[in-house]
Design a protein around this motif. Structure first.
Motif, PDB file in Angstrom:
ATOM      1  N   GLU A  91      -9.664  33.251   7.541  1.00 25.27           N
ATOM      2  CA  GLU A  91      -9.204  32.217   7.556  1.00 25.27           C
ATOM      3  C   GLU A  91      -7.974  32.080   8.522  1.00 25.27           C
ATOM      4  O   GLU A  91      -7.428  30.961   8.597  1.00 25.27           O
ATOM      5  CB  GLU A  91      -8.398  31.813   6.070  1.00 25.27           C
ATOM      6  CG  GLU A  91      -7.537  33.238   5.771  1.00 25.27           C
ATOM      7  CD  GLU A  91      -8.245  34.140   4.996  1.00 25.27           C
ATOM      8  OE1 GLU A  91      -7.561  34.857   4.337  1.00 25.27           O
ATOM      9  OE2 GLU A  91      -9.555  34.484   5.202  1.00 25.27           O
ATOM     10  N   HIS A  92      -7.769  32.932   9.251  1.00 27.13           N
ATOM     11  CA  HIS A  92      -6.754  33.016  10.484  1.00 27.13           C
ATOM     12  C   HIS A  92      -7.123  32.330  11.691  1.00 27.13           C
ATOM     13  O   HIS A  92      -6.588  32.342  12.760  1.00 27.13           O
ATOM     14  CB  HIS A  92      -6.169  34.349  10.687  1.00 27.13           C
ATOM     15  CG  HIS A  92      -5.441  35.006   9.190  1.00 27.13           C
ATOM     16  ND1 HIS A  92      -5.493  36.410   9.049  1.00 27.13           N
ATOM     17  CD2 HIS A  92      -4.750  34.245   8.189  1.00 27.13           C
ATOM     18  CE1 HIS A  92      -4.668  36.397   7.863  1.00 27.13           C
ATOM     19  NE2 HIS A  92      -4.335  35.253   7.547  1.00 27.13           N
ATOM     20  N   GLN A  93      -8.614  32.047  11.763  1.00 32.41           N
ATOM     21  CA  GLN A  93      -9.122  31.606  13.015  1.00 32.41           C
ATOM     22  C   GLN A  93      -8.800  29.936  13.122  1.00 32.41           C
ATOM     23  O   GLN A  93      -8.664  29.228  12.182  1.00 32.41           O
ATOM     24  CB  GLN A  93     -10.241  31.635  12.855  1.00 32.41           C
ATOM     25  CG  GLN A  93     -11.017  33.329  13.086  1.00 32.41           C
ATOM     26  CD  GLN A  93     -12.360  33.170  12.614  1.00 32.41           C
ATOM     27  OE1 GLN A  93     -13.257  33.425  13.798  1.00 32.41           O
ATOM     28  NE2 GLN A  93     -13.028  32.957  11.486  1.00 32.41           N
ATOM     29  N   ALA A  94      -8.249  29.628  14.677  1.00 32.03           N
ATOM     30  CA  ALA A  94      -8.162  28.293  14.648  1.00 32.03           C
ATOM     31  C   ALA A  94      -9.589  27.623  14.927  1.00 32.03           C
ATOM     32  O   ALA A  94      -9.677  26.640  14.643  1.00 32.03           O
ATOM     33  CB  ALA A  94      -7.443  28.026  16.076  1.00 32.03           C
ATOM     34  N   PHE A  95     -10.567  28.385  15.707  1.00 34.81           N
ATOM     35  CA  PHE A  95     -12.067  27.999  15.721  1.00 34.81           C
ATOM     36  C   PHE A  95     -12.741  29.270  15.575  1.00 34.81           C
ATOM     37  O   PHE A  95     -12.302  30.335  16.146  1.00 34.81           O
ATOM     38  CB  PHE A  95     -11.944  27.099  16.834  1.00 34.81           C
ATOM     39  CG  PHE A  95     -11.605  27.513  18.300  1.00 34.81           C
ATOM     40  CD1 PHE A  95     -12.261  28.358  19.200  1.00 34.81           C
ATOM     41  CD2 PHE A  95     -10.378  27.288  18.706  1.00 34.81           C
ATOM     42  CE1 PHE A  95     -11.880  28.810  20.244  1.00 34.81           C
ATOM     43  CE2 PHE A  95      -9.764  27.590  19.880  1.00 34.81           C
ATOM     44  CZ  PHE A  95     -10.660  28.628  20.709  1.00 34.81           C
ATOM     45  N   PRO A  96     -13.965  29.260  15.595  1.00 30.67           N
ATOM     46  CA  PRO A  96     -14.622  30.406  15.528  1.00 30.67           C
ATOM     47  C   PRO A  96     -14.476  31.541  16.665  1.00 30.67           C
ATOM     48  O   PRO A  96     -14.504  31.054  17.837  1.00 30.67           O
ATOM     49  CB  PRO A  96     -16.214  29.894  15.391  1.00 30.67           C
ATOM     50  CG  PRO A  96     -16.266  28.784  14.910  1.00 30.67           C
ATOM     51  CD  PRO A  96     -14.782  28.011  15.507  1.00 30.67           C
ATOM     52  N   GLY A  97     -14.040  32.386  16.186  1.00 23.16           N
ATOM     53  CA  GLY A  97     -13.841  33.518  17.253  1.00 23.16           C
ATOM     54  C   GLY A  97     -12.482  33.788  17.966  1.00 23.16           C
ATOM     55  O   GLY A  97     -11.997  34.691  18.597  1.00 23.16           O
ATOM     56  N   GLY A 101      -2.743  29.832  16.620  1.00 23.56           N
ATOM     57  CA  GLY A 101      -1.532  30.120  17.390  1.00 23.56           C
ATOM     58  C   GLY A 101      -0.261  30.112  16.419  1.00 23.56           C
ATOM     59  O   GLY A 101       0.473  30.662  16.741  1.00 23.56           O
ATOM     60  N   GLY A 102      -0.555  29.510  15.467  1.00 25.13           N
ATOM     61  CA  GLY A 102       0.636  29.554  14.331  1.00 25.13           C
ATOM     62  C   GLY A 102       0.609  30.919  13.749  1.00 25.13           C
ATOM     63  O   GLY A 102       1.766  31.403  13.468  1.00 25.13           O
ATOM     64  N   ILE A 103      -0.626  31.476  13.632  1.00 24.85           N
ATOM     65  CA  ILE A 103      -0.412  32.812  12.892  1.00 24.85           C
ATOM     66  C   ILE A 103       0.050  33.651  14.038  1.00 24.85           C
ATOM     67  O   ILE A 103       1.078  34.635  13.634  1.00 24.85           O
ATOM     68  CB  ILE A 103      -1.955  33.107  12.500  1.00 24.85           C
ATOM     69  CG1 ILE A 103      -2.510  32.357  11.542  1.00 24.85           C
ATOM     70  CG2 ILE A 103      -1.837  34.899  12.161  1.00 24.85           C
ATOM     71  CD1 ILE A 103      -1.894  32.531  10.073  1.00 24.85           C
ATOM     72  N   ARG A 142      -0.773  33.767  26.608  1.00 19.37           N
ATOM     73  CA  ARG A 142      -1.389  33.842  27.821  1.00 19.37           C
ATOM     74  C   ARG A 142      -3.046  33.893  27.968  1.00 19.37           C
ATOM     75  O   ARG A 142      -3.438  33.304  28.855  1.00 19.37           O
ATOM     76  CB  ARG A 142      -1.134  35.495  28.409  1.00 19.37           C
ATOM     77  CG  ARG A 142       0.221  35.707  28.989  1.00 19.37           C
ATOM     78  CD  ARG A 142       0.443  36.932  29.450  1.00 19.37           C
ATOM     79  NE  ARG A 142       1.684  37.253  30.136  1.00 19.37           N
ATOM     80  CZ  ARG A 142       2.230  38.185  30.602  1.00 19.37           C
ATOM     81  NH1 ARG A 142       1.312  39.334  30.563  1.00 19.37           N
ATOM     82  NH2 ARG A 142       3.322  38.372  30.939  1.00 19.37           N
ATOM     83  N   LYS A 143      -3.555  34.047  26.699  1.00 18.74           N
ATOM     84  CA  LYS A 143      -4.769  33.754  26.694  1.00 18.74           C
ATOM     85  C   LYS A 143      -5.253  33.809  25.176  1.00 18.74           C
ATOM     86  O   LYS A 143      -4.679  34.375  24.271  1.00 18.74           O
ATOM     87  CB  LYS A 143      -5.916  34.881  27.257  1.00 18.74           C
ATOM     88  CG  LYS A 143      -5.491  36.372  26.816  1.00 18.74           C
ATOM     89  CD  LYS A 143      -6.294  37.499  27.844  1.00 18.74           C
ATOM     90  CE  LYS A 143      -6.009  37.333  29.170  1.00 18.74           C
ATOM     91  NZ  LYS A 143      -6.661  38.401  30.062  1.00 18.74           N
ATOM     92  N   PRO A 144      -6.354  33.313  24.880  1.00 21.87           N
ATOM     93  CA  PRO A 144      -6.704  33.068  23.723  1.00 21.87           C
ATOM     94  C   PRO A 144      -6.999  34.612  22.934  1.00 21.87           C
ATOM     95  O   PRO A 144      -7.453  35.698  23.451  1.00 21.87           O
ATOM     96  CB  PRO A 144      -8.183  32.652  23.336  1.00 21.87           C
ATOM     97  CG  PRO A 144      -8.227  31.873  24.830  1.00 21.87           C
ATOM     98  CD  PRO A 144      -7.530  32.706  25.778  1.00 21.87           C
ATOM     99  N   THR A 145      -6.348  34.677  21.842  1.00 19.92           N
ATOM    100  CA  THR A 145      -6.438  36.151  20.916  1.00 19.92           C
ATOM    101  C   THR A 145      -7.730  36.080  20.329  1.00 19.92           C
ATOM    102  O   THR A 145      -8.043  35.183  19.373  1.00 19.92           O
ATOM    103  CB  THR A 145      -5.338  36.255  20.064  1.00 19.92           C
ATOM    104  OG1 THR A 145      -4.187  36.204  20.761  1.00 19.92           O
ATOM    105  CG2 THR A 145      -5.307  37.592  19.302  1.00 19.92           C
ATOM    106  N   PRO A 146      -8.855  36.909  20.628  1.00 17.79           N
ATOM    107  CA  PRO A 146     -10.116  37.098  19.737  1.00 17.79           C
ATOM    108  C   PRO A 146      -9.873  37.591  18.528  1.00 17.79           C
ATOM    109  O   PRO A 146      -9.037  38.306  18.038  1.00 17.79           O
ATOM    110  CB  PRO A 146     -10.813  38.002  20.791  1.00 17.79           C
ATOM    111  CG  PRO A 146      -9.850  38.954  21.282  1.00 17.79           C
ATOM    112  CD  PRO A 146      -8.751  38.268  21.481  1.00 17.79           C
TER     113      PRO A 146
END
Length: 199
Positions: A91-97, A101-103, A142-146
Motif C-alpha cells: 500500500e506504500h506504492q504510488a504505482f506498481p513497483g 513520494g509522500g511515504i 533523484r530517481k524512483p524508489t523501487p
C-alpha cells in the motif's frame, strides 16, 4: 480405515486430513498477513530503537511505536548520526513497483527529526531528548524508489545550536541513492502543542 486420498499423515489417535491441513494453512496465512501489515514494515534490525526507548507511547504516523496503522520507523545510532531500515508494504506504492513520494518524505522527515532530537540531548547531557518539531525540510527525488527492496535512510547533523539542528538525510534502495534532503528541527517549550508528545 480412512483412505490415503483424505489422510496426509497419521499416527495412533492422531490424523490430519487434507481439509484440516488446508484450514491450518489458511489460518497461518492470515496470521502472516496480519504480522506483515502491522509489523514487518518496520525495520528488521534488532535492539531498541531511539523511538522505542524515548517515545514508546507516541502515535505519530511516521515514527510512533504505538501507532499500529503507521510506518513505525526504527532509528538507531551510528557513528555519524542515525540510520533506519524500512521494508515497504504494497500500500506504500504510488504505482506498481514504485514507492509513493509522500511515504518517502515522511520517512526522511521523521528520521531527520529524531537525528536532531538525539543530537540535542547528547549536547545538553540530559537523559531524554527534547520534543522537536519540523521547522522546514526539503527533499530531492533523484530517481524512483523501487518497491520490493529495503529502504535505508541516514540522518547526520550538520549544524547544531542550543535548541535546533539542521540535518541532512539520504535515502537509498537497491544500492542506489533515490532521495536526499535537509531539514531544520527545533526543540519546543512548554505550552507548545507538541510539548511532551513523545511521553
Amino acid at each position: 480405515s480412512e483412505s490415503t486420498n483424505t489422510t496426509l499423515w497419521s499416527q495412533p489417535n492422531k490424523r490430519i486430513s487434507i481439509q484440516g491441513l488446508s484450514e491450518i494453512l489458511l489460518i497461518l496465512g492470515q496470521l502472516l498477513y496480519s504480522a506483515y501489515s502491522t509489523g514487518f514494515t518496520m525495520s528488521a534490525a534488532k535492539g531498541t530503537s531511539v523511538q522505542e526507548l524515548h517515545a514508546p507511547n507516541s502515535i505519530c504516523f511516521g515514527c510512533g511505536p504505538a501507532n499500529s496503522e503507521g510506518l513505525r520507523i526504527r532509528s538507531f545510532r551510528t557513528e555519524n548520526g542515525l540510520e533506519m531500515r524500512f521494508n515497504p508494504s504494497p500500500e506504500h506504492q504510488a504505482f506498481p513497483g514504485m514507492i509513493n513520494g509522500g511515504i518517502i518524505g515522511t520517512l526522511m522527515d521523521c528520521h531527520g527529526n529524531w537525528a536532531a532530537a538525539i543530537a540535542l540531548m547528547d549536547q545538553s547531557g540530559h537523559s531524554e531528548p527534547p520534543c522537536t518539531v519540523t521547522a522546514n525540510y526539503s527533499i530531492k527525488l533523484r530517481k524512483p524508489t523501487p518497491f520490493g527492496h529495503e529502504i535505508i535512510v541516514t540522518g547526520e547533523v550538520i549544524e547544531l545550536t542550543d535548541d535546533r539542528a539542521k540535518v541532512k538525510m539520504e535515502l537509498t534502495s537497491d544500492g542506489k541513492i533515490c532521495a536526499v534532503g535537509e531539514g531544520l528541527f527545533v526543540a519546543v517549550k512548554e505550552g507548545h502543542p507538541a510539548y511532551h508528545r513523545w511521553n
